[in-house]
Write an enzyme that holds these catalytic residues in place. Structure first.
Site, PDB file in Angstrom:
ATOM      1  N   GLU A 150     -27.689  33.786 -38.891  1.00  0.00           N
ATOM      2  CA  GLU A 150     -28.334  33.475 -40.172  1.00  0.00           C
ATOM      3  C   GLU A 150     -29.151  34.671 -40.651  1.00  0.00           C
ATOM      4  O   GLU A 150     -29.941  35.220 -39.903  1.00  0.00           O
ATOM      5  CB  GLU A 150     -29.230  32.240 -39.991  1.00  0.00           C
ATOM      6  CG  GLU A 150     -30.161  31.934 -41.135  1.00  0.00           C
ATOM      7  CD  GLU A 150     -29.470  31.807 -42.491  1.00  0.00           C
ATOM      8  OE1 GLU A 150     -28.496  31.044 -42.608  1.00  0.00           O
ATOM      9  OE2 GLU A 150     -29.916  32.503 -43.434  1.00  0.00           O
TER      10      GLU A 150
ATOM     11  N   SER B 166     -30.837  17.924 -54.459  1.00  0.00           N
ATOM     12  CA  SER B 166     -31.417  16.624 -54.834  1.00  0.00           C
ATOM     13  C   SER B 166     -31.646  15.716 -53.633  1.00  0.00           C
ATOM     14  O   SER B 166     -32.314  14.687 -53.758  1.00  0.00           O
ATOM     15  CB  SER B 166     -30.506  15.898 -55.832  1.00  0.00           C
ATOM     16  OG  SER B 166     -30.133  16.727 -56.893  1.00  0.00           O
TER      17      SER B 166
ATOM     18  N   ILE C 175     -29.533  13.772 -52.246  1.00  0.00           N
ATOM     19  CA  ILE C 175     -28.864  12.466 -52.417  1.00  0.00           C
ATOM     20  C   ILE C 175     -27.642  12.377 -51.496  1.00  0.00           C
ATOM     21  O   ILE C 175     -26.830  13.308 -51.449  1.00  0.00           O
ATOM     22  CB  ILE C 175     -28.373  12.278 -53.875  1.00  0.00           C
ATOM     23  CG1 ILE C 175     -29.489  12.574 -54.890  1.00  0.00           C
ATOM     24  CG2 ILE C 175     -27.788  10.883 -54.084  1.00  0.00           C
ATOM     25  CD1 ILE C 175     -30.696  11.703 -54.814  1.00  0.00           C
TER      26      ILE C 175
ATOM     27  N   HIS D   4     -24.503  10.916 -51.620  1.00  0.00           N
ATOM     28  CA  HIS D   4     -23.739  10.332 -52.725  1.00  0.00           C
ATOM     29  C   HIS D   4     -22.779   9.235 -52.257  1.00  0.00           C
ATOM     30  O   HIS D   4     -22.293   9.252 -51.120  1.00  0.00           O
ATOM     31  CB  HIS D   4     -22.952  11.421 -53.453  1.00  0.00           C
ATOM     32  CG  HIS D   4     -23.825  12.303 -54.287  1.00  0.00           C
ATOM     33  ND1 HIS D   4     -24.467  11.848 -55.423  1.00  0.00           N
ATOM     34  CD2 HIS D   4     -24.186  13.611 -54.157  1.00  0.00           C
ATOM     35  CE1 HIS D   4     -25.181  12.837 -55.954  1.00  0.00           C
ATOM     36  NE2 HIS D   4     -25.030  13.917 -55.202  1.00  0.00           N
TER      37      HIS D   4
ATOM     38  N   VAL E  95     -25.182  39.399 -41.644  1.00  0.00           N
ATOM     39  CA  VAL E  95     -23.891  39.998 -41.284  1.00  0.00           C
ATOM     40  C   VAL E  95     -23.536  41.054 -42.324  1.00  0.00           C
ATOM     41  O   VAL E  95     -23.501  40.776 -43.527  1.00  0.00           O
ATOM     42  CB  VAL E  95     -22.791  38.905 -41.197  1.00  0.00           C
ATOM     43  CG1 VAL E  95     -21.423  39.538 -41.002  1.00  0.00           C
ATOM     44  CG2 VAL E  95     -23.108  37.942 -40.066  1.00  0.00           C
TER      45      VAL E  95
ATOM     46  N   ARG F 202     -25.938  26.509 -56.496  1.00  0.00           N
ATOM     47  CA  ARG F 202     -24.708  25.866 -56.015  1.00  0.00           C
ATOM     48  C   ARG F 202     -23.653  26.940 -55.764  1.00  0.00           C
ATOM     49  O   ARG F 202     -23.456  27.817 -56.610  1.00  0.00           O
ATOM     50  CB  ARG F 202     -24.156  24.893 -57.047  1.00  0.00           C
ATOM     51  CG  ARG F 202     -25.110  23.794 -57.468  1.00  0.00           C
ATOM     52  CD  ARG F 202     -24.502  23.040 -58.640  1.00  0.00           C
ATOM     53  NE  ARG F 202     -25.347  21.970 -59.135  1.00  0.00           N
ATOM     54  CZ  ARG F 202     -26.278  22.119 -60.074  1.00  0.00           C
ATOM     55  NH1 ARG F 202     -26.516  23.305 -60.597  1.00  0.00           N
ATOM     56  NH2 ARG F 202     -26.979  21.071 -60.483  1.00  0.00           N
TER      57      ARG F 202
ATOM     58  N   CYS G 275     -53.614  19.203 -42.765  1.00  0.00           N
ATOM     59  CA  CYS G 275     -53.267  19.105 -44.194  1.00  0.00           C
ATOM     60  C   CYS G 275     -53.788  17.768 -44.713  1.00  0.00           C
ATOM     61  O   CYS G 275     -53.361  16.707 -44.254  1.00  0.00           O
ATOM     62  CB  CYS G 275     -51.756  19.203 -44.380  1.00  0.00           C
ATOM     63  SG  CYS G 275     -51.207  18.774 -46.037  1.00  0.00           S
TER      64      CYS G 275
ATOM     65  N   CYS H 232     -53.763  16.510 -47.917  1.00  0.00           N
ATOM     66  CA  CYS H 232     -52.934  15.739 -48.871  1.00  0.00           C
ATOM     67  C   CYS H 232     -51.836  14.953 -48.154  1.00  0.00           C
ATOM     68  O   CYS H 232     -51.602  13.793 -48.455  1.00  0.00           O
ATOM     69  CB  CYS H 232     -52.249  16.658 -49.860  1.00  0.00           C
ATOM     70  SG  CYS H 232     -53.308  17.775 -50.737  1.00  0.00           S
TER      71      CYS H 232
ATOM     72  N   CYS I  73     -52.313  19.615 -53.557  1.00  0.00           N
ATOM     73  CA  CYS I  73     -52.981  20.919 -53.713  1.00  0.00           C
ATOM     74  C   CYS I  73     -52.057  22.071 -53.340  1.00  0.00           C
ATOM     75  O   CYS I  73     -52.459  23.235 -53.410  1.00  0.00           O
ATOM     76  CB  CYS I  73     -54.284  20.969 -52.931  1.00  0.00           C
ATOM     77  SG  CYS I  73     -54.117  21.429 -51.195  1.00  0.00           S
TER      78      CYS I  73
HETATM   79  C1  LIG Z   1     -29.155  22.122 -57.396  1.00  0.00           C
HETATM   80  C2  LIG Z   1     -28.339  21.505 -56.305  1.00  0.00           C
HETATM   81  C3  LIG Z   1     -28.308  20.119 -56.127  1.00  0.00           C
HETATM   82  C4  LIG Z   1     -27.532  19.553 -55.142  1.00  0.00           C
HETATM   83  N1  LIG Z   1     -27.622  18.207 -54.887  1.00  0.00           N
HETATM   84  C5  LIG Z   1     -26.890  17.665 -53.885  1.00  0.00           C
HETATM   85  C6  LIG Z   1     -27.024  16.299 -53.554  1.00  0.00           C
HETATM   86  O1  LIG Z   1     -27.876  15.595 -54.076  1.00  0.00           O
HETATM   87  N2  LIG Z   1     -26.193  15.773 -52.623  1.00  0.00           N
HETATM   88  C7  LIG Z   1     -25.251  16.513 -52.004  1.00  0.00           C
HETATM   89  O2  LIG Z   1     -24.478  15.958 -51.224  1.00  0.00           O
HETATM   90  N3  LIG Z   1     -25.151  17.832 -52.229  1.00  0.00           N
HETATM   91  C8  LIG Z   1     -25.965  18.429 -53.139  1.00  0.00           C
HETATM   92  N4  LIG Z   1     -25.905  19.763 -53.373  1.00  0.00           N
HETATM   93  C9  LIG Z   1     -24.993  20.569 -52.581  1.00  0.00           C
HETATM   94  C10 LIG Z   1     -25.580  20.933 -51.231  1.00  0.00           C
HETATM   95  O3  LIG Z   1     -26.908  21.361 -51.345  1.00  0.00           O
HETATM   96  C11 LIG Z   1     -24.737  22.043 -50.641  1.00  0.00           C
HETATM   97  O4  LIG Z   1     -23.386  21.646 -50.663  1.00  0.00           O
HETATM   98  C12 LIG Z   1     -25.099  22.374 -49.218  1.00  0.00           C
HETATM   99  O5  LIG Z   1     -26.469  22.594 -49.077  1.00  0.00           O
HETATM  100  C13 LIG Z   1     -24.316  23.604 -48.809  1.00  0.00           C
HETATM  101  O6  LIG Z   1     -24.673  23.955 -47.515  1.00  0.00           O
HETATM  102  P1  LIG Z   1     -24.193  25.322 -46.913  1.00  0.00           P
HETATM  103  O7  LIG Z   1     -24.616  25.313 -45.508  1.00  0.00           O
HETATM  104  O8  LIG Z   1     -22.755  25.540 -47.225  1.00  0.00           O
HETATM  105  O9  LIG Z   1     -24.952  26.433 -47.781  1.00  0.00           O
HETATM  106  P2  LIG Z   1     -26.404  27.052 -47.603  1.00  0.00           P
HETATM  107  O10 LIG Z   1     -27.418  26.045 -47.330  1.00  0.00           O
HETATM  108  O11 LIG Z   1     -26.615  27.931 -48.784  1.00  0.00           O
HETATM  109  O12 LIG Z   1     -26.259  27.925 -46.295  1.00  0.00           O
HETATM  110  C14 LIG Z   1     -25.592  29.156 -46.253  1.00  0.00           C
HETATM  111  C15 LIG Z   1     -26.379  30.052 -45.338  1.00  0.00           C
HETATM  112  O13 LIG Z   1     -25.686  31.273 -45.151  1.00  0.00           O
HETATM  113  C16 LIG Z   1     -26.636  32.297 -45.037  1.00  0.00           C
HETATM  114  N5  LIG Z   1     -26.001  33.577 -45.303  1.00  0.00           N
HETATM  115  C17 LIG Z   1     -25.541  34.046 -46.489  1.00  0.00           C
HETATM  116  N6  LIG Z   1     -25.049  35.290 -46.336  1.00  0.00           N
HETATM  117  C18 LIG Z   1     -25.194  35.620 -45.038  1.00  0.00           C
HETATM  118  C19 LIG Z   1     -24.889  36.786 -44.271  1.00  0.00           C
HETATM  119  N7  LIG Z   1     -24.337  37.876 -44.830  1.00  0.00           N
HETATM  120  N8  LIG Z   1     -25.167  36.799 -42.942  1.00  0.00           N
HETATM  121  C20 LIG Z   1     -25.741  35.715 -42.353  1.00  0.00           C
HETATM  122  N9  LIG Z   1     -26.071  34.583 -43.041  1.00  0.00           N
HETATM  123  C21 LIG Z   1     -25.793  34.529 -44.363  1.00  0.00           C
HETATM  124  C22 LIG Z   1     -27.684  31.915 -46.077  1.00  0.00           C
HETATM  125  O14 LIG Z   1     -28.924  32.548 -45.842  1.00  0.00           O
HETATM  126  C23 LIG Z   1     -27.746  30.412 -45.921  1.00  0.00           C
HETATM  127  O15 LIG Z   1     -28.746  29.996 -45.034  1.00  0.00           O
HETATM  128  C24 LIG Z   1     -26.717  20.367 -54.334  1.00  0.00           C
HETATM  129  C25 LIG Z   1     -26.783  21.754 -54.482  1.00  0.00           C
HETATM  130  C26 LIG Z   1     -27.623  22.323 -55.412  1.00  0.00           C
HETATM  131  C27 LIG Z   1     -27.764  23.805 -55.477  1.00  0.00           C
END
Ligand SMILES: Cc1cc2nc3c(=O)[nH]c(=O)nc-3n(C[C@H](O)[C@H](O)[C@H](O)COP(=O)(O)OP(=O)(O)OC[C@H]3O[C@@H](n4cnc5c(N)ncnc54)[C@H](O)[C@@H]3O)c2cc1C
Length: 473
Positions: A31, A45, A47, A49, A172, A310, A398, A400, A435
């Site tokens: 990471e 959010s 959620i 779904h 990476v 996203r 904390c 609050c 706060c």
């Molecule tokens: C505004 C918003 C609302 C959403 N609401 C919902 C919801 O309500 N319900 C739902 O089911 N889904 C929701 N989603 C989708 C959900 O948040 C994502 O699908 C999910 O968090 C994706 O997880 P991930 O692990 O793929 O990505 P991330 O959490 O982004 O993890 C990717 C990781 O890779 C790391 N990384 C990147 N590049 C490198 C590198 N070169 N070397 C090492 N590490 C690296 C990053 O630092 C990060 O920690 C929402 C997304 C957004 C943005």
């Protein structure tokens, strides 16, 4: 030599790490950030779904429905915070009813259970604070809410407990494909691994490109939110959605798992993969739209804004497959409903690995439980006042969010290195209250200094500085 290296410790990477830690494998989780859950997985959010919204036949619909069903059990094992609330997609006009019917039909095709279309009287019975002009709603009983970063942290802690090696602060920079293995380069290190799982969120296209495994592009889409004081979430039991637009599921009104009212998000394409700022014009629009669902919204209770990015892909669906490069698996384009889908995606990755030749032998000892950090408590203001001056584990740090010293110490002494106020905040809620940390941050800093020997502000500043420096090279 690792068997498997997972790049990205968001909710997807951590679910995969935890699932694979059930087997006799040497696994690394890499990471770039100073903590897990610092990408989209901390800013969404929250959620879980129902599965009626994702288009039938897509990977999104398949894993949404499967993932939704896995939350109850996962929460029993990992104690991160989840509850089934139900959700309403509300409509005000005939056109909206048509869209609600389409969602309902789509839900049936996706095999979603417990959905029905209801009308004004029933809606107001379920949710008396909703705009009384509401006419129709799709009611989905299986929608839920969770604390997304606590979920990710819990998965990571449990994966580490079961032998996964977590590399933080490890961006990476390059990957080389050799005949029998890959070489992954980060910081001054190089590790070898037989299989790579690319779960790097908005950077997953860049990671794939390092080995020519990129047949897709990520187009980040920002979503902004406003969050309100604790307790304000009590106004609603269900998650309140509006009928979806071309841009997505639209603005929702919901309680967070911890009882704060939350409104948002919007959706706007952006080229900037770092920018998680919020802006007043967008927030004004979010308020206007949220007021359609909840006219009595009281902006005086707002305590914070935030945004998330996203990882939308040009394929318009999740990408979960072995790429054209053997033993390199892309888990990309995981936008919403990615949080909901993530546990089911992890099972799919296990199946893909097995299909492409990895021997999966169950570990004799897999520890599936993880203790919660937050201690549930009901304290009066008087009790809190007294405990502020107490010495020892029950001292309130904390005010609050009523966080005990022992909760902070617990967060600081677990198996994942925690050295920032931010990381303590997401684990204990210290600093998440009205706060916003002005009372507790110095107290938390003292504890970080005592238990970790670092000044968290310095550490954080250095991290920011490092990020700027990296941009220069
Ligand atoms: C505004 C918003 C609302 C959403 N609401 C919902 C919801 O309500 N319900 C739902 O089911 N889904 C929701 N989603 C989708 C959900 O948040 C994502 O699908 C999910 O968090 C994706 O997880 P991930 O692990 O793929 O990505 P991330 O959490 O982004 O993890 C990717 C990781 O890779 C790391 N990384 C990147 N590049 C490198 C590198 N070169 N070397 C090492 N590490 C690296 C990053 O630092 C990060 O920690 C929402 C997304 C957004 C943005």
């Amino acid at each position: 030599m690792y068997d498997i290296s997972i790049i990205g410790a968001g909710v997807v990477g951590c679910n995969i790490a935890r699932e694979l830690s059930k087997y006799d494998l040497k696994i690394s989780l890499i990471e770039k950030s100073y903590d897990v859950s610092n990408g989209a997985s901390k800013a969404n959010s929250g959620i879980v779904h129902g599965g009626y919204a994702a288009k039938h036949g897509t990977l999104k619909s398949k894993f949404n429905v499967l993932g939704n069903k896995m939350y109850e059990k996962l929460n029993q094992e990992l104690n991160f915070g989840y509850r089934k609330t139900g959700g309403l997609v509300i409509g005000f006009e005939e056109d909206d009813l048509q869209k609600i019917k389409e969602l309902y039909e789509n839900g049936l095709k996706n095999n979603v259970e417990n959905i029905k279309i209801i009308e004004r009287k029933q809606i107001l019975n379920i949710e008396p604070n909703i705009n009384p002009k509401v006419k129709y709603a799709l009611y989905s009983e299986d929608v839920g809410i969770t604390s997304p970063y606590e979920f990710t942290i819990a998965l990571a802690e449990n994966a580490v407990e079961n032998g996964v090696e977590l590399y933080l602060n490890s961006q990476v920079k390059d990957i080389k494909k050799e005949k029998q293995y890959f070489e992954i380069y980060f910081n001054d290190e190089m590790i070898r691994t037989k299989y790579i799982i690319n779960a790097a969120g908005i950077n997953s296209d860049k990671i794939a490109k390092m080995v020519n495994a990129n047949n897709f592009k990520i187009i980040p889409k920002k979503g902004q939110y406003i969050i309100f004081e604790k307790g304000t979430g009590k106004k609603f039991n269900n998650v309140i959605f509006q009928v979806p637009t071309k841009k997505g599921k639209g603005v929702l009104v919901t309680s967070t798992y911890h009882g704060n009212l939350m409104i948002g998000p919007n959706s706007e394409e952006t080229d900037d993969r770092e920018d998680i700022s919020t802006d007043i014009e967008t927030l004004k629009n979010i308020i206007k739209t949220a007021k359609m669902s909840y006219p009595d919204l009281n902006m005086k209770k707002a305590i914070r804004t935030y945004s998330g990015l996203r990882a939308s892909s040009d394929k318009k669906d999740f990408i979960i497959e072995e790429s054209r490069i053997k033993n390199f698996i892309n888990v990309s384009g995981i936008e919403s409903p990615g949080l909901t889908s993530s546990p089911a995606i992890a099972i799919e990755i296990k199946n893909i690995l097995s299909k492409i030749g990895l021997d999966l032998i169950k570990k004799e000892k897999f520890s599936k439980y993880r203790k919660p950090i937050i201690i549930q408590k009901e304290l009066s203001d008087e009790e809190v006042k007294k405990l502020l001056n107490e010495e020892g584990p029950k001292k309130i740090i904390c005010r609050c969010e009523r966080v005990y010293q022992e909760e902070i110490v617990d967060a600081l002494t677990r198996n994942i290195e925690v050295k920032t106020l931010d990381s303590v905040k997401r684990r204990t809620r210290a600093g998440m209250g009205k706060c916003q940390g002005s009372f507790c941050s110095s107290r938390v800093s003292e504890l970080i200094k005592k238990y970790k020997g670092v000044d968290p502000e310095t550490y954080k500043n250095q991290w920011e500085l490092l990020k700027k420096l990296k941009k220069l090279t």
